[in-house]
Scaffold this motif. Structure first.
Motif, PDB file in Angstrom:
ATOM      1  N   ARG A 472       0.818  -0.882   0.006  1.00 27.55           N
ATOM      2  CA  ARG A 472      -0.015  -0.389  -0.293  1.00 27.55           C
ATOM      3  C   ARG A 472       0.700   1.479   0.031  1.00 27.55           C
ATOM      4  N   GLU A 473       1.803   1.467   0.741  1.00 34.19           N
ATOM      5  CA  GLU A 473       2.690   2.425   1.052  1.00 34.19           C
ATOM      6  C   GLU A 473       3.439   2.868  -0.372  1.00 34.19           C
ATOM      7  N   LEU A 474       3.717   1.560  -1.176  1.00 28.23           N
ATOM      8  CA  LEU A 474       4.791   1.706  -2.753  1.00 28.23           C
ATOM      9  C   LEU A 474       3.416   2.160  -3.689  1.00 28.23           C
ATOM     10  N   GLU A 475       2.303   1.894  -3.779  1.00 28.01           N
ATOM     11  CA  GLU A 475       1.282   2.472  -4.573  1.00 28.01           C
ATOM     12  C   GLU A 475       0.887   3.422  -4.700  1.00 28.01           C
ATOM     13  N   LEU A 476       0.674   3.555  -3.323  1.00 28.26           N
ATOM     14  CA  LEU A 476       0.202   5.777  -2.788  1.00 28.26           C
ATOM     15  C   LEU A 476       0.938   6.128  -3.311  1.00 28.26           C
ATOM     16  N   ALA A 477       2.593   6.299  -3.230  1.00 25.32           N
ATOM     17  CA  ALA A 477       3.501   6.757  -3.565  1.00 25.32           C
ATOM     18  C   ALA A 477       3.179   7.306  -4.914  1.00 25.32           C
ATOM     19  N   LEU A 478       3.582   6.105  -5.339  1.00 27.27           N
ATOM     20  CA  LEU A 478       4.125   6.024  -6.976  1.00 27.27           C
ATOM     21  C   LEU A 478       2.072   7.044  -7.474  1.00 27.27           C
ATOM     22  N   ILE A 479       1.519   6.888  -7.050  1.00 23.31           N
ATOM     23  CA  ILE A 479       0.291   7.265  -7.659  1.00 23.31           C
ATOM     24  C   ILE A 479       0.447   9.313  -6.824  1.00 23.31           C
ATOM     25  N   ARG A 480       0.858   9.289  -5.907  1.00 22.80           N
ATOM     26  CA  ARG A 480       1.279  11.335  -5.916  1.00 22.80           C
ATOM     27  C   ARG A 480       2.204  11.634  -6.845  1.00 22.80           C
ATOM     28  N   ASP A 481       3.132  10.067  -7.186  1.00 24.16           N
ATOM     29  CA  ASP A 481       4.433  10.846  -7.962  1.00 24.16           C
ATOM     30  C   ASP A 481       4.159  11.200  -9.396  1.00 24.16           C
ATOM     31  N   ALA A 482       2.989   9.771  -9.704  1.00 21.38           N
ATOM     32  CA  ALA A 482       2.706   9.931 -11.929  1.00 21.38           C
ATOM     33  C   ALA A 482       1.750  11.280 -12.156  1.00 21.38           C
ATOM     34  N   ASP A 483       1.728  11.486 -12.874  1.00 23.98           N
ATOM     35  CA  ASP A 483       0.911  12.561 -13.856  1.00 23.98           C
ATOM     36  C   ASP A 483      -0.926  12.450 -12.938  1.00 23.98           C
ATOM     37  N   ALA A 484      -0.470  11.030 -13.767  1.00 28.36           N
ATOM     38  CA  ALA A 484      -1.828  10.513 -13.878  1.00 28.36           C
ATOM     39  C   ALA A 484      -2.014   8.819 -13.444  1.00 28.36           C
ATOM     40  N   THR A 485      -3.123   8.530 -12.919  1.00 34.39           N
ATOM     41  CA  THR A 485      -2.933   6.816 -12.272  1.00 34.39           C
ATOM     42  C   THR A 485      -4.331   6.887 -13.167  1.00 34.39           C
ATOM     43  N   LEU A 486      -4.596   4.648 -13.425  1.00 35.63           N
ATOM     44  CA  LEU A 486      -5.431   4.647 -13.465  1.00 35.63           C
ATOM     45  C   LEU A 486      -5.801   3.210 -13.234  1.00 35.63           C
ATOM     46  N   VAL A 487      -6.705   3.345 -12.560  1.00 38.58           N
ATOM     47  CA  VAL A 487      -7.459   1.564 -12.072  1.00 38.58           C
ATOM     48  C   VAL A 487      -8.771   1.410 -12.524  1.00 38.58           C
ATOM     49  N   ASN A 504      -4.002  12.010  -9.617  1.00 37.76           N
ATOM     50  CA  ASN A 504      -5.561  12.802 -10.281  1.00 37.76           C
ATOM     51  C   ASN A 504      -5.359  10.954 -10.729  1.00 37.76           C
ATOM     52  N   VAL A 505      -7.388  10.686 -10.982  1.00 36.61           N
ATOM     53  CA  VAL A 505      -7.122   9.384 -11.209  1.00 36.61           C
ATOM     54  C   VAL A 505      -8.540   8.821 -11.785  1.00 36.61           C
ATOM     55  N   HIS A 506      -8.156   7.881 -12.555  1.00 32.96           N
ATOM     56  CA  HIS A 506      -9.307   7.509 -13.302  1.00 32.96           C
ATOM     57  C   HIS A 506      -8.992   6.835 -14.269  1.00 32.96           C
ATOM     58  N   VAL A 507     -10.560   5.769 -14.482  1.00 36.83           N
ATOM     59  CA  VAL A 507     -11.396   4.663 -14.306  1.00 36.83           C
ATOM     60  C   VAL A 507     -10.539   3.920 -16.175  1.00 36.83           C
ATOM     61  N   LEU A 508     -10.135   3.081 -16.267  1.00 36.05           N
ATOM     62  CA  LEU A 508      -9.973   2.868 -17.690  1.00 36.05           C
ATOM     63  C   LEU A 508     -10.004   1.380 -17.419  1.00 36.05           C
ATOM     64  N   SER A 509     -11.115   0.428 -17.773  1.00 34.73           N
ATOM     65  CA  SER A 509     -11.323  -1.168 -17.189  1.00 34.73           C
ATOM     66  C   SER A 509     -10.643  -2.072 -18.135  1.00 34.73           C
ATOM     67  N   ASN A 510     -10.940  -2.987 -18.573  1.00 32.69           N
ATOM     68  CA  ASN A 510     -11.013  -3.728 -19.285  1.00 32.69           C
ATOM     69  C   ASN A 510     -11.326  -3.626 -20.548  1.00 32.69           C
ATOM     70  N   LEU A 511     -10.668  -4.212 -21.421  1.00 34.11           N
ATOM     71  CA  LEU A 511     -11.318  -3.636 -23.193  1.00 34.11           C
ATOM     72  C   LEU A 511     -11.693  -4.831 -24.281  1.00 34.11           C
ATOM     73  N   HIS A 512     -12.952  -5.127 -24.714  1.00 36.76           N
ATOM     74  CA  HIS A 512     -13.133  -6.327 -25.096  1.00 36.76           C
ATOM     75  C   HIS A 512     -12.959  -6.128 -26.648  1.00 36.76           C
ATOM     76  N   ARG A 513     -13.315  -6.531 -27.713  1.00 39.20           N
ATOM     77  CA  ARG A 513     -14.207  -6.187 -28.793  1.00 39.20           C
ATOM     78  C   ARG A 513     -15.415  -6.899 -29.210  1.00 39.20           C
ATOM     79  N   ALA A 514     -16.327  -6.517 -29.913  1.00 36.24           N
ATOM     80  CA  ALA A 514     -18.250  -6.669 -29.463  1.00 36.24           C
ATOM     81  C   ALA A 514     -16.974  -8.837 -29.784  1.00 36.24           C
TER      82      ALA A 514
END
Length: 696
Positions: A472-487, A504-514
């Protein structure tokens, strides 16, 4: 004084390997951990084949296995040099393409005995010109006789390698905007002759990669080219006719292929270099190499004609004297760097499928994608698949270590995305130093600390819980350092709103083609689970289902079968094959038959994080799902309408039996599940977010 970025990279890599190795030993055991280490350090290069050359024996008649209904018409202009023509034709006959083809040989009044020998080869369409007219005239005659939908112009001083034509033709299927496709040309000694051509502002040309190693990462991915050499090119026959073919102003030869490429592009089609099509070309055999005399002298004159014809278009070309590089070749595009731990394997895990489809979406949006795995290792067909999409893939031995590579390439990138906290902790300092202009994106894939915390709580493991807090500490530090974070879900974004306020957190979920809906309820039977067993939640899920749920299902349906699919099968899962009704398949590259045969897909996950690709994948194919609450977290699903949700073993079994027996419920979930994927997990659903993060 802060440590240099390079030192921080090596320290982070060492600590990360130690932490992940220790955690793997505790949760997965020695055998699985050792296998994982081997995956990290292995080198699985792309296949390298010796060049094929037909035997140089005396001529005797043979049969060319052509078709009366060809898809491709191979046009070979010939003027003497029968030994070269024979080698070319023998190569085609020895390794005939899978596609139906015809071979049209145009003898341009050869001064030797080519014509009578060519007449002795059965299966050729031979056209004999009364007088010598040169390359362009011969090609025009050949094109007028063609019956295939695709014209392929091939010099007679070439030796096409096995698979060359099928690779050219496949490009028109996978890249519908393609108008002209050229092969990778090699010298007979194996050196690269041309990986697509570059045209400078004065109309002069450059054979990109000349004399280099053809396996160099710069020359192994499909890309747009200024032109492709007429020694081996393919173009739709109707397009060739509509553009007026090769311009006779360039007769007898030279610059007609470059002019054609510019006409194709002006017509709105793409000119592509196809590295999977390999052709050996004995350059200069038919026309010589002296620019002052003979046919080659036309090259100088025709450059002036070409430069005048395309003077407006040439203003956008590189200045003469430039040294082409990937950065310059893609200068008109936004260049995006993607780094993950390993090369994605989309037929093995949902994270890989998401990443591949993200790269596909970036390409659709006009970006140029560069992919580098943290282990710097090529991964056979998986790397080749990315290269055929147009992704520039870097790996050893061409690629130096990351600090040196980023020192050279960092300045070219507009955005850089690094996946997984243990990779990002190594790379972000280097990227800040060597790519300061780039927008740095941290892709969590899923929140590792959330998954680890839930696993520790399920097993009441205090040591694992402490490890989760370190993650958790590692991930939160990276989230603070990055320009944007994807979940991948709103649930994780909301959690980070608490744990990392202001990020700055954005949702980019799983991607599937029809996908096609598949067979109806009545034509299906059985249960299906899909998930790679490198992922501990999948091991736990299958063990719980077989031990606690499946016996209840079998009590009501004694003949029902449970199909368990996923690679890296540990012994405890393999032993389940002894349970009546359980079939352990291991890795299955093509899931379509199983997706079409099963009546119910299950996702019995008791812990985890992120969004579950197994749920998306089944729903995308019209296969209803029974899942736990954890498995459908953040997926916009309604219990009873899109999915059946149950966490208790008895309730889970009842939900499975309901879909096995109730066609109306099954049909409703099948339709609604597909709609859910289209609305929330398709490439179109993610397009606006991708534009915001990477393109705009």
């Amino acid at each position: 004084m802060p440590l240099p970025a390079e030192a921080r990279f090596w320290i982070a890599r060492a600590l990360g390997l130690w932490r992940r190795g220790w955690a793997s030993l505790r949760t997965r055991g020695l055998a699985a951990s050792w296998a994982g280490l081997l995956r990290q350090v292995r080198r699985r290069p792309l296949p390298a084949h010796a060049l094929y050359a037909p035997p140089a024996t005396a001529f005797s008649p043979f049969v060319m296995p052509t078709s009366a209904t060809p898809r491709a018409s191979i046009v070979i202009p010939v003027y003497g040099a029968f030994a070269h023509t024979l080698a070319c034709l023998r190569a085609i006959a020895a390794h005939p393409p899978a596609a139906a083809f015809e071979v049209i040989v145009v003898d341009d009044a050869s001064p030797d005995d080519s014509l009578p020998k060519l007449r002795a080869i059965d299966g050729l369409h031979l056209h004999a010109r009364a007088t010598n007219g040169g390359f362009i005239a011969a090609c025009k005659d050949g094109a007028s006789l063609a019956r295939g939908e695709v014209l392929v112009f091939l010099n007679n001083d070439t030796v096409p390698q096995p698979g060359w034509l099928d690779a050219l033709l496949a490009t028109f299927e996978t890249h519908p905007a393609a108008g002209l496709v050229g092969a990778k040309l090699l010298y007979p000694d194996g050196r690269l002759q041309e990986a697509g051509g570059v045209v400078f502002a004065d109309g002069s040309g450059w054979n990109y990669g000349r004399f280099e190693d053809p396996a160099d990462c710069r020359y192994t991915y499909l890309r747009d080219a200024d032109y492709v050499s007429g020694a081996a090119i393919a173009i739709p026959r109707d397009l060739f006719a509509r553009l007026g073919g090769f311009d006779a102003r360039y007769a007898p030869a030279y610059y007609e292929d470059t002019d054609l490429a510019f006409k194709v592009r002006a017509a709105g089609r793409r000119v592509l270099y196809q590295p999977a099509s390999v052709v050996v070309h004995d350059e200069g055999t038919t026309s010589g190499t002296d620019l002052g005399t003979g046919p080659k002298a036309a090259q100088v004159r025709n450059q002036a004609v070409f430069a005048e014809t395309w003077r407006h278009a040439l203003t956008a070309q590189l200045p003469a004297g430039s040294v082409p590089s990937p950065a310059l070749l893609h200068r008109r595009q936004r260049q995006v760097l993607v780094i993950d731990a390993l090369t994605p394997q989309p037929d093995r895990d949902s994270g890989s499928l998401r990443l591949v489809n993200l790269m596909r979406l970036l390409i659709e949006e006009g970006a140029h994608v560069v992919f580098v795995p943290a282990n710097r290792s090529a991964d056979g067909e998986y790397t080749a698949t990315l290269q055929q999409m147009g992704v520039e893939c870097w790996h050893a031995p061409t690629m130096p270590r990351f600090p040196a590579w980023l020192r050279e390439h960092g300045p070219r990138f507009d955005a850089a995305m690094v996946s997984r906290h243990y990779v990002a902790s190594e790379m972000l300092p280097l990227l800040r130093k060597h790519a300061p202009q780039a927008k740095l994106l941290f892709d969590t894939v899923d929140l590792h600390y959330l998954r680890e915390k839930r696993a520790a709580e399920l097993t009441a493991d205090a040591t694992a819980l402490r490890a989760a807090m370190r993650t958790r500490e590692l991930e939160l530090a990276l989230i603070r350092d990055a320009d944007a974070t994807l979940v991948v879900s709103r649930v994780e974004r909301e959690l980070l709103g608490i744990d990392a306020p202001g990020a700055n957190v954005h949702v980019l979920s799983n991607l599937h083609r029809a996908a096609a809906a598949g067979p109806s309820w009545a034509l299906r039977d059985g249960l299906l689970f899909v998930g790679g067993f490198r992922h501990p939640p999948n091991v736990d899920a299958v063990l719980w289902f077989v031990r606690e749920v499946f016996p209840r299902v079998r009590a009501a349906r004694p003949t029902i079968e449970f199909h368990c699919v996923g690679g890296d099968v540990p012994n405890e899962i393999a032993r389940l094959a002894d349970v009546p009704g359980v079939r352990v398949h291991g890795h299955v590259p093509d899931l379509q038959p199983l997706l079409d045969a099963a009546r119910v897909s299950i996702a019995p996950l008791r812990y985890g994080a992120g969004v579950k690709g197994k749920v998306n994948q089944a729903m995308a194919h019209g296969l209803p799902v029974v899942a736990t609450t954890c498995a459908v977290e953040g997926m916009h699903l309604r219990d009873g309408e899109d999915v059946l949700v149950a966490d208790d073993a008895s309730e889970f079994a009842d939900a499975v039996l309901r879909l096995l027996d109730d066609e109306a419920s099954w049909s409703r979930l099948a339709v609604n599940g597909r709609a859910n994927v289209a609305a929330h997990f398709s490439l179109d659903a993610a397009r606006a977010t991708v534009r915001t993060l990477f393109v705009d």
